[in-house]
Design an enzyme around this catalytic site. Sequence first.
Site, mmCIF file in Angstrom:
data_model
loop_
_atom_site.group_PDB
_atom_site.id
_atom_site.type_symbol
_atom_site.label_atom_id
_atom_site.label_comp_id
_atom_site.label_asym_id
_atom_site.label_seq_id
_atom_site.Cartn_x
_atom_site.Cartn_y
_atom_site.Cartn_z
ATOM 1 N N ARG A 60 -1.127 8.620 -3.841
ATOM 2 C CA ARG A 60 -0.658 9.784 -3.068
ATOM 3 C C ARG A 60 -1.321 9.845 -1.694
ATOM 4 N NH1 ARG A 60 -1.904 15.907 -4.148
ATOM 5 N NH2 ARG A 60 -0.130 16.936 -3.157
ATOM 6 N N HIS A 64 0.512 10.572 1.893
ATOM 7 C CA HIS A 64 0.147 11.694 2.770
ATOM 8 C C HIS A 64 -0.469 11.215 4.080
ATOM 9 C CE1 HIS A 64 0.459 15.356 -0.072
ATOM 10 N NE2 HIS A 64 1.245 14.394 -0.497
ATOM 11 N N ASP A 65 -1.065 10.019 4.070
ATOM 12 C CA ASP A 65 -1.564 9.467 5.319
ATOM 13 C C ASP A 65 -0.395 9.083 6.225
ATOM 14 O OD1 ASP A 65 -3.238 8.437 7.288
ATOM 15 O OD2 ASP A 65 -3.202 6.427 6.410
ATOM 16 N N HIS A 190 5.850 9.488 -9.150
ATOM 17 C CA HIS A 190 5.514 10.614 -10.039
ATOM 18 C C HIS A 190 5.567 10.203 -11.511
ATOM 19 C CE1 HIS A 190 6.527 13.723 -6.637
ATOM 20 N NE2 HIS A 190 5.381 13.109 -6.450
HETATM 21 C C1 HEM Z 1 9.792 13.206 -2.330
HETATM 22 C C2 HEM Z 1 8.963 14.127 -1.909
HETATM 23 C C3 HEM Z 1 7.681 14.464 -2.620
HETATM 24 C C4 HEM Z 1 7.233 15.709 -2.912
HETATM 25 C C5 HEM Z 1 7.928 17.025 -2.594
HETATM 26 C C6 HEM Z 1 5.980 15.556 -3.613
HETATM 27 C C7 HEM Z 1 5.214 16.607 -4.070
HETATM 28 C C8 HEM Z 1 4.137 16.459 -4.920
HETATM 29 C C9 HEM Z 1 3.414 17.543 -5.518
HETATM 30 C C10 HEM Z 1 3.680 19.031 -5.295
HETATM 31 C C11 HEM Z 1 2.474 17.009 -6.336
HETATM 32 C C12 HEM Z 1 1.461 17.768 -7.197
HETATM 33 C C13 HEM Z 1 0.201 18.000 -6.400
HETATM 34 C C14 HEM Z 1 -0.790 18.859 -7.136
HETATM 35 O O1 HEM Z 1 -0.418 19.867 -7.722
HETATM 36 O O2 HEM Z 1 -1.988 18.510 -7.112
HETATM 37 C C15 HEM Z 1 2.575 15.578 -6.239
HETATM 38 C C16 HEM Z 1 1.771 14.684 -6.905
HETATM 39 C C17 HEM Z 1 1.808 13.325 -6.705
HETATM 40 N N1 HEM Z 1 2.596 12.649 -5.796
HETATM 41 FE FE1 HEM Z 1 4.169 13.418 -4.801
HETATM 42 N N2 HEM Z 1 5.696 14.233 -3.712
HETATM 43 C C18 HEM Z 1 6.705 13.514 -3.123
HETATM 44 C C19 HEM Z 1 6.752 12.140 -2.962
HETATM 45 C C20 HEM Z 1 5.743 11.277 -3.317
HETATM 46 C C21 HEM Z 1 5.640 9.898 -2.893
HETATM 47 C C22 HEM Z 1 6.614 9.208 -1.939
HETATM 48 C C23 HEM Z 1 4.524 9.384 -3.483
HETATM 49 C C24 HEM Z 1 3.927 8.009 -3.353
HETATM 50 C C25 HEM Z 1 4.588 6.939 -2.983
HETATM 51 C C26 HEM Z 1 3.938 10.436 -4.285
HETATM 52 C C27 HEM Z 1 2.844 10.306 -5.101
HETATM 53 C C28 HEM Z 1 2.315 11.316 -5.880
HETATM 54 C C29 HEM Z 1 1.317 11.106 -6.919
HETATM 55 C C30 HEM Z 1 0.779 9.758 -7.382
HETATM 56 C C31 HEM Z 1 0.995 12.368 -7.416
HETATM 57 C C32 HEM Z 1 -0.081 12.688 -8.470
HETATM 58 C C33 HEM Z 1 -1.393 12.919 -7.727
HETATM 59 C C34 HEM Z 1 -2.609 13.151 -8.588
HETATM 60 O O3 HEM Z 1 -2.517 13.134 -9.815
HETATM 61 O O4 HEM Z 1 -3.686 13.352 -8.009
HETATM 62 N N3 HEM Z 1 4.680 11.570 -4.121
HETATM 63 N N4 HEM Z 1 3.584 15.262 -5.363
#
Ligand code: HEM
Length: 325
Positions: A60, A64-65, A190
């Site tokens: 992630r 975000h970077d 995800h």
């Molecule tokens: C499509 C739009 C996206 C949205 C709206 C989104 C939003 C989110 C949100 C709200 C979370 C939960 C954060 C939390 O509650 O701590 C999350 C977790 C995560 N996202 Fe996304 N995300 C998106 C795309 C992506 C992309 C493109 C990647 C990587 C290529 C990614 C990788 C991750 C990962 C691995 C987690 C889990 C992080 C952890 O367990 O620390 N996301 N995302």
Amino acid sequence: MAKLWIAVVFGTIGILASVASSQLSVGFYEKQCPQVEAVVQSFVQDAITRKPGVGAGLLRLQFHDCFVQGCDASVLIDSTKNNSAEKDAPPNISLRGFEVIDAAKAALETQCPGVVSCADIVAYAARDSVFKLGGPFWEVPVGRRDGTISRMKEANASLPAPFFNVAQLTQNFAAQGLSQDDMIVLSGAHTIGIAHCFTFSPRLYNFSANASTDPTLDPNFATALKKQCPPGKAAAFNSVVLDSHTPIHFDNSYYVNLALQKGVLGSDQVLFSDAATSKAIKTSSVDEESWRAKFAAAMIKMGSVKVKTGQQGEIRKSCRAVNHS
Ligand code: HEM
């Protein structure tokens, strides 16, 4: 004539975009720091062995970077008295894995001082995390330089929100030069990691005037989520796994879950509910091999978003602060 101009302008933009990505190369550190990949990999593997969730954090982190100021490690910079940095923006509050990047950077500064950028360490760490958790491997083109600007406001404006619809998600990725297909493929990230209750609880309790719970959620799954995220502020920072099937395995079950209406985030489940994207979700739910290959390719594409190369930016000494700050 107008058509010709449009073709020239868009052709030029296309060429500029590919020039930016072609400035990165796989063998960039071969002479000055040949051990770079082994060093980053060993820190990532150790960290994930101790705590698998860190792998999700590191993946992630690259997303975000790259979405704010390009892939230049601006997300790693700490806030100062005079500047609120990206890191402290609400969408970044739960980012994790910074200590792994710091440890790898410290080791590399001892072995090859002033050579390896923080932005490249982030890119290697994301790849190594995915691979360690069972996902695809890809060669990472490197040569990124570190940025010197990190602003909280820009992170708030550029990162997608978990309540976005398909049009908003598509537009958000397009702003980075990424397609709707890239967005669908990358959302498969995800398949690992967690979400805090506040990021999706409106789906459980305040969805719309007609339905308190989002009707696109499987009712039994909604009940299970409500148990983990009871109403009220006290539970806002409880967390649930994003993939209830195989939470620490990098596979295509994210897509299987969406087809079963078991997506945690609204922005994930809409990809199945919306006719514009549901076919791609169904395809990835049954064809894991092709999604793995597409994911690797899309990570390389995302990793080249607005990169700084050559004389631009700097090689930071500490990933948390710009040089001479
Ligand atoms: C499509 C739009 C996206 C949205 C709206 C989104 C939003 C989110 C949100 C709200 C979370 C939960 C954060 C939390 O509650 O701590 C999350 C977790 C995560 N996202 Fe996304 N995300 C998106 C795309 C992506 C992309 C493109 C990647 C990587 C290529 C990614 C990788 C991750 C990962 C691995 C987690 C889990 C992080 C952890 O367990 O620390 N996301 N995302």
